[in-house]
Every structure is written in C-alpha cells, then in structure tokens.
Design a protein around this motif. Sequence first.
Motif, PDB file in Angstrom:
ATOM      1  N   ALA A 228      10.878   6.377   1.622  1.00  0.00           N
ATOM      2  CA  ALA A 228      11.173   6.762   0.247  1.00  0.00           C
ATOM      3  C   ALA A 228      11.652   5.588  -0.596  1.00  0.00           C
ATOM      4  O   ALA A 228      11.140   5.332  -1.698  1.00  0.00           O
ATOM      5  N   ALA A 229      12.650   4.865  -0.118  1.00  0.00           N
ATOM      6  CA  ALA A 229      13.218   3.759  -0.901  1.00  0.00           C
ATOM      7  C   ALA A 229      12.204   2.638  -1.090  1.00  0.00           C
ATOM      8  O   ALA A 229      12.038   2.110  -2.192  1.00  0.00           O
ATOM      9  N   TYR A 230      11.533   2.277  -0.014  1.00  0.00           N
ATOM     10  CA  TYR A 230      10.561   1.192  -0.077  1.00  0.00           C
ATOM     11  C   TYR A 230       9.397   1.553  -1.005  1.00  0.00           C
ATOM     12  O   TYR A 230       9.011   0.768  -1.881  1.00  0.00           O
ATOM     13  N   SER A 231       8.847   2.746  -0.825  1.00  0.00           N
ATOM     14  CA  SER A 231       7.714   3.167  -1.652  1.00  0.00           C
ATOM     15  C   SER A 231       8.101   3.234  -3.124  1.00  0.00           C
ATOM     16  O   SER A 231       7.336   2.804  -4.000  1.00  0.00           O
ATOM     17  N   ALA A 232       9.279   3.766  -3.405  1.00  0.00           N
ATOM     18  CA  ALA A 232       9.726   3.876  -4.802  1.00  0.00           C
ATOM     19  C   ALA A 232       9.870   2.498  -5.433  1.00  0.00           C
ATOM     20  O   ALA A 232       9.452   2.269  -6.579  1.00  0.00           O
ATOM     21  N   SER A 233      10.450   1.568  -4.695  1.00  0.00           N
ATOM     22  CA  SER A 233      10.649   0.230  -5.254  1.00  0.00           C
ATOM     23  C   SER A 233       9.321  -0.484  -5.479  1.00  0.00           C
ATOM     24  O   SER A 233       9.122  -1.157  -6.498  1.00  0.00           O
ATOM     25  N   LYS A 234       8.393  -0.338  -4.547  1.00  0.00           N
ATOM     26  CA  LYS A 234       7.112  -1.030  -4.674  1.00  0.00           C
ATOM     27  C   LYS A 234       6.205  -0.369  -5.719  1.00  0.00           C
ATOM     28  O   LYS A 234       5.396  -1.047  -6.367  1.00  0.00           O
ATOM     29  N   ALA A 235       6.333   0.949  -5.889  1.00  0.00           N
ATOM     30  CA  ALA A 235       5.595   1.617  -6.975  1.00  0.00           C
ATOM     31  C   ALA A 235       6.139   1.157  -8.315  1.00  0.00           C
ATOM     32  O   ALA A 235       5.386   0.912  -9.276  1.00  0.00           O
TER      33      ALA A 235
ATOM     34  N   VAL B 162      -1.026  -7.970  -9.186  1.00  0.00           N
ATOM     35  CA  VAL B 162      -0.307  -7.514  -7.997  1.00  0.00           C
ATOM     36  C   VAL B 162      -1.245  -7.530  -6.794  1.00  0.00           C
ATOM     37  O   VAL B 162      -2.424  -7.185  -6.907  1.00  0.00           O
ATOM     38  N   VAL B 163      -0.708  -7.921  -5.646  1.00  0.00           N
ATOM     39  CA  VAL B 163      -1.389  -7.736  -4.372  1.00  0.00           C
ATOM     40  C   VAL B 163      -0.597  -6.700  -3.581  1.00  0.00           C
ATOM     41  O   VAL B 163       0.627  -6.809  -3.452  1.00  0.00           O
ATOM     42  N   ALA B 164      -1.287  -5.676  -3.090  1.00  0.00           N
ATOM     43  CA  ALA B 164      -0.636  -4.598  -2.338  1.00  0.00           C
ATOM     44  C   ALA B 164      -1.170  -4.610  -0.905  1.00  0.00           C
ATOM     45  O   ALA B 164      -2.196  -3.998  -0.615  1.00  0.00           O
ATOM     46  N   PRO B 165      -0.477  -5.293   0.009  1.00  0.00           N
ATOM     47  CA  PRO B 165      -0.956  -5.360   1.387  1.00  0.00           C
ATOM     48  C   PRO B 165      -0.691  -4.059   2.147  1.00  0.00           C
ATOM     49  O   PRO B 165       0.215  -3.287   1.814  1.00  0.00           O
TER      50      PRO B 165
ATOM     51  N   VAL C 105      -5.128  -4.713  -0.137  1.00  0.00           N
ATOM     52  CA  VAL C 105      -5.633  -5.485   1.003  1.00  0.00           C
ATOM     53  C   VAL C 105      -5.116  -4.826   2.262  1.00  0.00           C
ATOM     54  O   VAL C 105      -4.015  -5.099   2.735  1.00  0.00           O
ATOM     55  N   ASN C 106      -5.902  -3.895   2.816  1.00  0.00           N
ATOM     56  CA  ASN C 106      -5.369  -3.053   3.883  1.00  0.00           C
ATOM     57  C   ASN C 106      -6.383  -2.677   4.964  1.00  0.00           C
ATOM     58  O   ASN C 106      -6.141  -1.753   5.743  1.00  0.00           O
ATOM     59  N   GLY C 107      -7.497  -3.380   5.011  1.00  0.00           N
ATOM     60  CA  GLY C 107      -8.485  -3.092   6.053  1.00  0.00           C
ATOM     61  C   GLY C 107      -9.146  -1.733   5.923  1.00  0.00           C
ATOM     62  O   GLY C 107      -9.725  -1.219   6.871  1.00  0.00           O
TER      63      GLY C 107
ATOM     64  N   GLY D 117       0.810  -1.203   0.000  1.00  0.00           N
ATOM     65  CA  GLY D 117       0.000   0.000   0.000  1.00  0.00           C
ATOM     66  C   GLY D 117       0.848   1.260   0.000  1.00  0.00           C
ATOM     67  O   GLY D 117       0.422   2.317  -0.476  1.00  0.00           O
ATOM     68  N   LEU D 118       2.080   1.149   0.532  1.00  0.00           N
ATOM     69  CA  LEU D 118       2.987   2.302   0.558  1.00  0.00           C
ATOM     70  C   LEU D 118       3.487   2.686  -0.825  1.00  0.00           C
ATOM     71  O   LEU D 118       4.137   3.714  -0.979  1.00  0.00           O
ATOM     72  N   ALA D 119       3.176   1.885  -1.822  1.00  0.00           N
ATOM     73  CA  ALA D 119       3.528   2.248  -3.191  1.00  0.00           C
ATOM     74  C   ALA D 119       2.686   3.410  -3.694  1.00  0.00           C
ATOM     75  O   ALA D 119       3.115   4.175  -4.560  1.00  0.00           O
TER      76      ALA D 119
END
Length: 269
Positions: A160-167, A188-191, A262-264, A150-152
């Motif tokens: 920043a790094a995580y969101s950029a990679s997942k986007a 894709v599933v984005a938890p 999938v994030n409630g 979901g942080l994508a």
Amino acid sequence: MPEFDVNEIDFARLGAPVGAKLAIVGGHGGIGQAVVRRSIEIGLDVVALDTPNAIEQYPLPEGIRSIPVDVLDPQQIAVAVNTVREHWGQLDGLVYLSGVGERPTPVSAFGIDQWDLAQDVNLRGAFLVSKAFMMLMKPGTGSMVFISSGLAVNVEAGFAAYSASKAGLIAYAKVLAKELAPSIRVNVVAPGLVQTPFLGGGTGRGAASNSTLEQWFGDDGAKAMRAAIPLGRVAVPDDIVAPILFLLGPASRFMTGQTLHVNGGRYLP
C-alpha cells in the motif's frame, strides 16, 4: 530460453551525446551504479548523489564524484545544487532513483512511521530534489527521469505505502512535464522486479547486496513472481539503464510526461 547477454546492448546509441552532464540521485544503489558506470563508458560526465552510508559501503569507480545528501533535507539539497553549479554550471540530465521499500505487509499491520518513510523518500524527496535542480537544467535539451514502479499501477497486496508513493510520483512527473515544457522534458521509468539490494530495503539503508526474491517473498511467492513474467526472468539493472538513457537523450526529444514500463511483460498497459 536463450541466455541473456547484457553485452548485446549498445548503450552508446541510446543516451545523451558525449560530454553531457548528468546528476544521478541514488547513484550508489543497484540501478544507480549501473546508470553511472554505463554513462561513463559512453563518454558522459556524471556526478552521483546519495546518502553517506551508501557512498561509504558501495563506492563507485575512482574518479567519479559523489556528493552526500539527504533527499529530505532542503539545506543539504541546496548545498548539493551549489556544488554541482560550481563544478559544471548547467545539467543536461537529472535522474531520481532514491527510494525505499518494505517486505509485503498488510495495511492492518503497517506502521505510521513505515508509511511516512515511503511517502517521504519516494515522493517528497523527488519533489524537493527536482524543484531545487530544475534551475540548473539546460533549457531546450534538459531532461529529468524519475524512477517509479510497476506497482504504481499494477498493485499487489502488501504494498500500500510503496504503491501509493510511486503512483504519486507518476502524477507529479506529469504535472511537472506540463509546467516545464517546452524547456525541460520530464519522464518516468516504471520497472518491474529488479535484482538489486533494493529488495532488502535499499543501499541507503544498509541493505545486503545479496538480497533475493526468496528472502522477500518466500520460496512459493518467489516462484509465483517469476512465473508471472512472460519473458521468464527477473530484470537486472542494465535492463533499466537502457530506457533511462533513452529518455535522457535526443532520440526521445518528442516525449514528455510519459511512463515507460519495463517489466518483461508482467504488466501491459
């Protein structure tokens, strides 16, 4: 709020048909182990790929085949592909779960090596693995599922790094879906937040299995995170397994290039 009972989920109605052959990359991680175990329960054939460290520290039930692989090493991936080909011939499904995360850190304090690691494992690894394994996917019914976040799309400071990679992973999956259609589906599933060792960096990096939101975000941050989820709790791995199995199976046969959040209710696209 009523207590959640994961046993209410009928996994057999969600996934690929009995006997389908799945390769789970990151199969010894928190979500990965849940995918493997539930797949076996409903009659699927599974092989798990993960780092030697994760395989040793987080073993799967006896009889499930595990293949050690570094997702950043094309030669090791090629060996894994050949092993799967010799074992099965073709694959019905491929799930890419490998990933790394870091505690929230502002860009001003983020190291280049940390940035590169996130892009490498979360994105480059997905590219290398999917490119190598696509030749084994069964034409017409083969399905790939990438695990983003979901942080994508619903970003937070410090990621920043995580969101950029997942986007980037979502964008990559969309392109691959168009290129491989109509032979292979790619989704894709984005938890959102999931209670797994990933909160401590991931099983492949020796993360403790008892990592908590409080350890990651602090007491106030963890309280705020839970309060922001309309369904009132953090996800458990089985919450993510069901959407993955759905995307692998025939019930999603007219879906490709899509992202399931999938994030409630934390993020509503």
